[in-house]
Design a protein around this motif. Structure first.
Motif, PDB file in Angstrom:
ATOM      1  N   GLU A  83      -6.943  -6.044   6.451  1.00  0.00           N
ATOM      2  CA  GLU A  83      -7.456  -4.768   5.955  1.00  0.00           C
ATOM      3  C   GLU A  83      -8.837  -4.476   6.531  1.00  0.00           C
ATOM      4  O   GLU A  83      -9.596  -5.384   6.834  1.00  0.00           O
ATOM      5  CB  GLU A  83      -7.536  -4.778   4.423  1.00  0.00           C
ATOM      6  CG  GLU A  83      -6.197  -4.980   3.745  1.00  0.00           C
ATOM      7  CD  GLU A  83      -5.188  -3.889   4.064  1.00  0.00           C
ATOM      8  OE1 GLU A  83      -5.595  -2.740   4.343  1.00  0.00           O
ATOM      9  OE2 GLU A  83      -3.981  -4.187   4.021  1.00  0.00           O
ATOM     10  N   ILE A  84      -9.136  -3.196   6.643  1.00  0.00           N
ATOM     11  CA  ILE A  84     -10.420  -2.785   7.213  1.00  0.00           C
ATOM     12  C   ILE A  84     -11.461  -2.570   6.124  1.00  0.00           C
ATOM     13  O   ILE A  84     -12.571  -3.073   6.202  1.00  0.00           O
ATOM     14  CB  ILE A  84     -10.254  -1.514   8.076  1.00  0.00           C
ATOM     15  CG1 ILE A  84      -9.373  -1.837   9.274  1.00  0.00           C
ATOM     16  CG2 ILE A  84     -11.611  -0.975   8.515  1.00  0.00           C
ATOM     17  CD1 ILE A  84      -9.005  -0.658  10.117  1.00  0.00           C
ATOM     18  N   SER A  85     -11.107  -1.828   5.087  1.00  0.00           N
ATOM     19  CA  SER A  85     -12.104  -1.521   4.057  1.00  0.00           C
ATOM     20  C   SER A  85     -12.224  -2.685   3.073  1.00  0.00           C
ATOM     21  O   SER A  85     -11.251  -3.385   2.791  1.00  0.00           O
ATOM     22  CB  SER A  85     -11.722  -0.243   3.306  1.00  0.00           C
ATOM     23  OG  SER A  85     -10.736  -0.505   2.329  1.00  0.00           O
ATOM     24  N   ALA A  89      -9.223  -4.776   1.276  1.00  0.00           N
ATOM     25  CA  ALA A  89      -9.183  -6.234   1.462  1.00  0.00           C
ATOM     26  C   ALA A  89      -9.126  -6.934   0.111  1.00  0.00           C
ATOM     27  O   ALA A  89      -8.389  -7.911  -0.060  1.00  0.00           O
ATOM     28  CB  ALA A  89     -10.398  -6.699   2.262  1.00  0.00           C
TER      29      ALA A  89
END
Length: 190
Positions: A83-85, A89
């Motif tokens: 995940e990026i954010s 995450a």
């Protein structure tokens, strides 16, 4: 390869075979079914051979739990890094944790429910346990310098896992519970 190296390799393989057999038997029939006699039959070694690796069932449960923490850590890390954010995450790690507990109930029981000498937050805490907790800290953040936020997040996940497994809470609201938890613990909210 020397005969000493070969014996050590064979011993390590037997050791792992016993741990794997205990995990499989516990998942199939529960921890009450895991006895040294049943394990000896399953791995096709005598009970004295099992006792040369483990002092008894408690030591086997401990070994299974340590292996379980390695598995849980890997699963949470994969979820977190996908995940990026930070908020996503956190949600992904929470989902990975709850899925792990639901899909491997006997392993989860060995890790968190059955009595063992495995202690968190101690100078004797094994690296596998520290690594699992560090994954939670990685998404909750070390906001207080002590890890209390991570402990409460972890404790909440554990409570949900145990209550759903024990059918004290319905499983169908798992996503909603996780959303509420993430809403309170997401780094942006802190």
């Amino acid at each position: 390869m020397s005969s000493t190296e070969r014996r050590e390799r064979e011993r390590a393989q037997r050791h792992q075979l016993i741990i794997t057999a205990a995990r499989e038997l516990a998942e199939a029939e529960g921890w009450d079914a895991v006895t040294t006699r049943r394990l000896a039959e399953r791995v096709e070694y005598s009970q004295p051979v099992l006792y040369s690796h483990f002092k008894g069932k408690d030591a086997i449960v401990r070994a299974v739990a340590l292996e379980g923490f390695e598995d849980l850590t890997a699963q949470m890390r994969r979820a977190r890094l996908a995940e990026i954010s930070p908020k996503e995450a956190l949600r992904a790690l929470g989902r990975a944790y709850l899925d792990f507990a639901a899909n491997r109930p006997a392993l989860y029981e060995a890790m968190f429910i059955m009595p063992t000498d495995l202690a968190f937050a101690s100078t004797e805490t094994p690296p596998a346990l520290r690594a699992a907790f560090d994954e939670i800290v990685a998404v909750v953040g070390p906001r207080d310098g002590v890890g209390l936020y991570a402990e409460v997040f972890w404790g909440s996940l554990h409570g949900i896992a145990v209550l759903v497994h024990g059918k004290r809470m319905p499983a169908e609201h798992q996503g909603d519970r996780l959303d509420l938890l993430v809403g309170h613990f997401a780094p942006e909210a802190g």
